[in-house]
Design an enzyme around this catalytic site. Structure first.
Site, PDB file in Angstrom:
ATOM      1  N   HIS A 286      -5.858   1.763  -4.363  1.00  0.00           N
ATOM      2  CA  HIS A 286      -4.956   1.246  -3.324  1.00  0.00           C
ATOM      3  C   HIS A 286      -4.551  -0.188  -3.645  1.00  0.00           C
ATOM      4  O   HIS A 286      -5.152  -0.861  -4.480  1.00  0.00           O
ATOM      5  CB  HIS A 286      -5.602   1.341  -1.934  1.00  0.00           C
ATOM      6  CG  HIS A 286      -6.746   0.388  -1.709  1.00  0.00           C
ATOM      7  ND1 HIS A 286      -7.049  -0.148  -0.484  1.00  0.00           N
ATOM      8  CD2 HIS A 286      -7.676  -0.125  -2.558  1.00  0.00           C
ATOM      9  CE1 HIS A 286      -8.114  -0.933  -0.567  1.00  0.00           C
ATOM     10  NE2 HIS A 286      -8.510  -0.932  -1.812  1.00  0.00           N
TER      11      HIS A 286
ATOM     12  N   HIS B 234      -2.496   1.248   6.802  1.00  0.00           N
ATOM     13  CA  HIS B 234      -2.918   1.129   5.407  1.00  0.00           C
ATOM     14  C   HIS B 234      -3.142   2.524   4.832  1.00  0.00           C
ATOM     15  O   HIS B 234      -3.509   3.456   5.554  1.00  0.00           O
ATOM     16  CB  HIS B 234      -4.193   0.300   5.278  1.00  0.00           C
ATOM     17  CG  HIS B 234      -4.554  -0.013   3.851  1.00  0.00           C
ATOM     18  ND1 HIS B 234      -3.788  -0.841   3.057  1.00  0.00           N
ATOM     19  CD2 HIS B 234      -5.579   0.408   3.067  1.00  0.00           C
ATOM     20  CE1 HIS B 234      -4.329  -0.920   1.851  1.00  0.00           C
ATOM     21  NE2 HIS B 234      -5.410  -0.160   1.828  1.00  0.00           N
TER      22      HIS B 234
ATOM     23  N   CYS C 132       0.810  -1.227   0.000  1.00  0.00           N
ATOM     24  CA  CYS C 132       0.000   0.000   0.000  1.00  0.00           C
ATOM     25  C   CYS C 132       0.843   1.277   0.000  1.00  0.00           C
ATOM     26  O   CYS C 132       0.638   2.173  -0.822  1.00  0.00           O
ATOM     27  CB  CYS C 132      -0.968  -0.011   1.181  1.00  0.00           C
ATOM     28  SG  CYS C 132      -0.203   0.054   2.819  1.00  0.00           S
TER      29      CYS C 132
END
Length: 393
Positions: A365, A353, A305
């Site tokens: 993402h 994240h 990520c």
């Protein structure tokens, strides 16, 4: 005499300080045996429910992502520390060479003094002395050296002291590097362990359970899409209100200034510089859609990520730190309602994240292992999972 009236001792044993009759003792013993049998051979009813499996798998993926960011941080630290160690070792090697040259020069001074008649030990004695200073002091040669020779002696001592300091720094840096490498190994092992446990749980599901799990996931995605649409409406309404306010302000200004030959623009003020950079970052991110999530990866074939967001903004000329922990501090925090395309959206209390906002409640993402870079609602894991929004440039 009193002993004749003493009540007989009841039979049985004590359990936790309480006297129990023999019959109760037998019952307790039977219950214990039954309990042991149940533990030894659990029934099918003990199998976790699909919801429990889903939660456990999600938790394991979350833990793996946390360990991934810890791995990224340890890897970055290790890389920096290795560069520092290499630089220090190079410096020590260069200083050692200069020190050897200075020692040879001092040795030639001693030999010259000996040839002129001074009483001096041989070269071996000079090299075995605690320091050249001790040698020259002991042989009373310092007083007979020229200024240039005395300067060479001083330079030798200075170089010797600095070399020792650099060696100590290199030793300490090597120890730190070793610690960082150990942290790296631990984080890597943790990621692999969590992912292996998640895969094992999923592999034990029946075909029917996997189909039910997919249906549950689809329902979550539909709810996330609905929330994203709501956010998009709110943002569009806010933009319309801002445009109307700017229009009203522009009209008022134009009416007051009748001498102006051209009316003011009705377009609300925007940061065109940020918009330009954000467009470049988003163009890069869109080009990565479909590439696999791989923990610790920074491209170009795969990403995790924070590796994706770092690479996207690098394409726009903006350098972001490697980890989510640092990226969250690399810009200005804004509200989700004010989020603009290009902003970074961080998730979970431990900030493990991140995705890049594209507008209308959606983001790009790299979700998790086994998944691919994709567009998805910012509510993909529920509204409560959103931590913050940061504008990086």
């Amino acid at each position: 005499m009193a002993s004749q009236h003493r009540k007989p001792r009841p039979s049985g044993t004590r359990v936790a300080g309480i006297r129990t009759p023999a019959l109760a003792t037998a019952a307790l013993t039977s219950m214990a045996l039954l309990s042991q049998t149940a533990n030894a051979a659990p029934s099918a009813d003990d199998k976790p429910s699909l919801e429990e499996v889903e939660k456990k798998v999600d938790d394991l993926y979350r833990q793996a992502e946390t360990a991934t960011e810890q791995y990224n941080a340890a890897k970055e630290k290790t890389t920096k520390q290795r560069k520092r160690v290499d630089a220090l070792l190079d410096n020590v090697a260069q200083r050692a060479q200069k020190l050897n040259e200075a020692r040879e020069q001092l040795g030639s001074f001693a030999a010259a003094q000996y040839r002129t008649g001074a009483s001096a030990p041989d070269t071996a004695t000079f090299l075995l002395a605690d320091s050249p200073q001790d040698y020259f002091d002991q042989t009373q040669l310092m007083g007979r050296l020229t200024d240039r020779q005395k300067g060479a002696v001083d330079d030798y001592f200075t170089e010797q002291s600095e070399t020792m300091k650099k060696r100590q720094e290199a030793t300490q840096s090597l120890e730190t590097l070793t610690d960082s490498q150990n942290d790296l190994k631990t984080a890597k092992a943790t990621v692999q362990k969590k992912l292996s446990a998640a895969r094992t749980l999923l592999s034990q599901l029946t075909a029917e359970e996997k189909a039910r799990l997919a249906a549950i996931e689809k329902e979550k995605q539909q709810e996330a899409a609905r929330k994203a649409a709501e956010l998009a409406k709110q943002q569009q309404a806010a933009e319309a209100a801002q445009a109307a306010a700017a229009q009203q302000e522009s009209s008022t200004s134009s009416s007051a200034d009748t001498s102006s030959s051209s009316p003011s623009s009705s377009t609300p003020a925007t940061d065109t510089s940020y918009t330009t950079k954000a467009e470049k970052a988003l163009a890069f991110a869109r080009a990565q859609i479909g590439k696999p999530y791989v923990w610790g990866a920074t491209g170009p074939e795969s990403y995790d990520c924070s590796g994706l967001t770092q690479a996207a903004w690098k394409a726009a000329g903006v350098t972001l730190p490697r980890t989510t922990y640092d990226q969250v501090n690399a810009g200005t925090t804004v509200s989700l309602a004010d989020a603009l395309p290009g902003d970074l959206i961080f998730f979970y209390d431990d900030v493990t994240h991140v995705g890049i906002y594209i507008g209308n409640g959606m983001m790009i993402h790299a979700p998790k292992p086994g998944a691919y870079v994709r567009e998805e609602s910012v509510y993909y894991d529920g509204e409560s999972s959103i931590h913050s929004v940061v504008r990086p440039a």
